[in-house]
Design an enzyme around this catalytic site. Structure first.
Site, mmCIF file in Angstrom:
data_model
loop_
_atom_site.group_PDB
_atom_site.id
_atom_site.type_symbol
_atom_site.label_atom_id
_atom_site.label_comp_id
_atom_site.label_asym_id
_atom_site.label_seq_id
_atom_site.Cartn_x
_atom_site.Cartn_y
_atom_site.Cartn_z
ATOM 1 N N ASP A 1 55.768 -39.217 -26.478
ATOM 2 C CA ASP A 1 56.055 -39.095 -25.043
ATOM 3 C C ASP A 1 57.498 -39.505 -24.742
ATOM 4 O OD1 ASP A 1 55.573 -38.595 -22.400
ATOM 5 O OD2 ASP A 1 54.382 -40.390 -22.040
ATOM 6 N N ASN B 1 48.912 -29.449 -20.781
ATOM 7 C CA ASN B 1 50.334 -29.061 -20.708
ATOM 8 C C ASN B 1 50.550 -27.645 -20.161
ATOM 9 O OD1 ASN B 1 51.413 -30.940 -23.674
ATOM 10 N ND2 ASN B 1 51.499 -31.512 -21.516
HETATM 11 C C1 FPP Z 1 56.118 -35.474 -24.174
HETATM 12 O O1 FPP Z 1 57.349 -35.605 -23.533
HETATM 13 C C2 FPP Z 1 56.193 -34.537 -25.279
HETATM 14 C C3 FPP Z 1 55.562 -33.332 -25.317
HETATM 15 C C4 FPP Z 1 54.727 -32.818 -24.224
HETATM 16 C C5 FPP Z 1 55.662 -32.438 -26.463
HETATM 17 C C6 FPP Z 1 55.987 -33.022 -27.793
HETATM 18 C C7 FPP Z 1 56.529 -31.934 -28.625
HETATM 19 C C8 FPP Z 1 57.501 -32.032 -29.541
HETATM 20 C C9 FPP Z 1 58.106 -33.311 -29.928
HETATM 21 C C10 FPP Z 1 58.055 -30.828 -30.221
HETATM 22 C C11 FPP Z 1 57.150 -29.944 -31.021
HETATM 23 C C12 FPP Z 1 56.157 -30.600 -31.906
HETATM 24 C C13 FPP Z 1 56.076 -30.487 -33.258
HETATM 25 C C14 FPP Z 1 54.911 -31.088 -34.007
HETATM 26 C C15 FPP Z 1 57.086 -29.797 -34.071
HETATM 27 P P1 FPP Z 1 57.411 -35.286 -21.986
HETATM 28 O O2 FPP Z 1 57.958 -33.931 -21.813
HETATM 29 O O3 FPP Z 1 56.065 -35.487 -21.360
HETATM 30 O O4 FPP Z 1 58.420 -36.383 -21.519
HETATM 31 P P2 FPP Z 1 58.450 -37.101 -20.097
HETATM 32 O O5 FPP Z 1 57.158 -37.836 -19.935
HETATM 33 O O6 FPP Z 1 59.622 -38.003 -20.211
HETATM 34 O O7 FPP Z 1 58.639 -36.007 -19.062
#
Ligand code: FPP
Length: 246
Positions: free
Chosen positions: A18, A66
């Site tokens: 996250d 998501n």
């Molecule tokens: C949360 O950050 C992260 C995600 C929803 C996606 C995680 C995905 C990756 C790291 C890339 C692809 C994965 C792989 C396995 C290659 P957020 O967007 O919710 O951050 P925020 O809470 O700060 O808005």
């Protein structure tokens, strides 16, 4: 701390990655920038986990919730997963990593589905580390699908309702055959599970760390493993000292 000093390395670590968006925002960049750097953190942590003998590593890459994000961000996340698999599959395969994907596959487009199937198929017989990618995954959805499968077996006369035990449920989850996580880490300071491995986390140690995911590297991962090593897990029983004194 050196690797040699790490004791009690968990068999299975699961991570809620996250904070990509906030990391990018703090740098005046679009959210996609954070996700791109998130992929680099994925590569680092996969390697670090293998280095210390973590047998199973589960990463929450895209949740069934998501889909509520803007279409462009969804496409970014799908694109990054494809990019990761295309770029890293050969290396993961030669490192004896077995890739498994959990989550609902029905609403995925054929390009991403085929890539995920290719990753699973290519690495199927590898017996080193298992990398579990949770993609279009949500625990409630997973449990509902398991309940549907049990109901169909009962309806077909192959299963008696009395046979619906915790083991029978676990065997129909996407994670069938994978041990429950010993440790679940969530980055970015948020302290909740967000529909991740709700059944499997019954006895998991939970760890909430302040770093945003792109800042979570080898050092932060090893620090979390060290903290895990100091935890006392009882699985509902008494602590050894209390048991000895009774
Ligand atoms: C949360 O950050 C992260 C995600 C929803 C996606 C995680 C995905 C990756 C790291 C890339 C692809 C994965 C792989 C396995 C290659 P957020 O967007 O919710 O951050 P925020 O809470 O700060 O808005």
């Amino acid at each position: 701390m050196t690797i040699a000093e790490l004791s009690n390395v968990p068999e299975h670590v699961a991570i809620i990655m996250d904070g990509n968006g906030r990391w990018a925002n703090e740098r005046g960049q679009p959210r996609s920038f954070g996700h791109r750097h998130g992929v680099e953190a994925v590569r680092t942590v996969v390697r670090a986990a293998a280095e210390i003998g973590v047998k199973y590593l589960t990463l929450f890459a895209f949740s069934s919730e998501n889909w509520r994000r803007p279409e462009t961000e969804i496409q970014d996340l799908f694109g990054l997963l494809k990019f990761f698999i295309r770029r890293d599959l050969a290396e993961l395969h030669s490192a004896n990593v077995c890739i498994k994907v959990i989550g609902d596959r029905h609403s995925l487009t054929s390009d991403i589905l085929n890539l995920l199937l290719e990753a699973e198929e290519t690495t199927r017989n590898n017996d080193g580390q298992t990398l579990v990618i949770a993609f279009n995954y949500g625990s409630r959805d997973e449990l509902a699908r398991a309940a549907q499968s049990l109901a169909l077996e009962v309806q077909a006369g192959r299963l008696d309702p009395s046979q619906i035990t915790p083991d029978a449920i676990a065997a129909r989850l996407d994670t069938a055959g994978i041990p429950d996580p010993d440790l679940i880490i969530r980055t970015s300071g948020e302290e909740r599970l967000s529909n991740f491995l709700l059944w499997q986390s019954a006895y998991s140690e939970l760890m909430f760390v302040p770093e945003y995911w792109p800042d979570f590297g080898r050092e932060q991962f090893f620090a979390a493993i060290e903290r895990f090593g100091a935890r006392s897990r009882r699985f509902g029983a008494l602590a050894p000292t209390a048991a000895a004194g009774s």
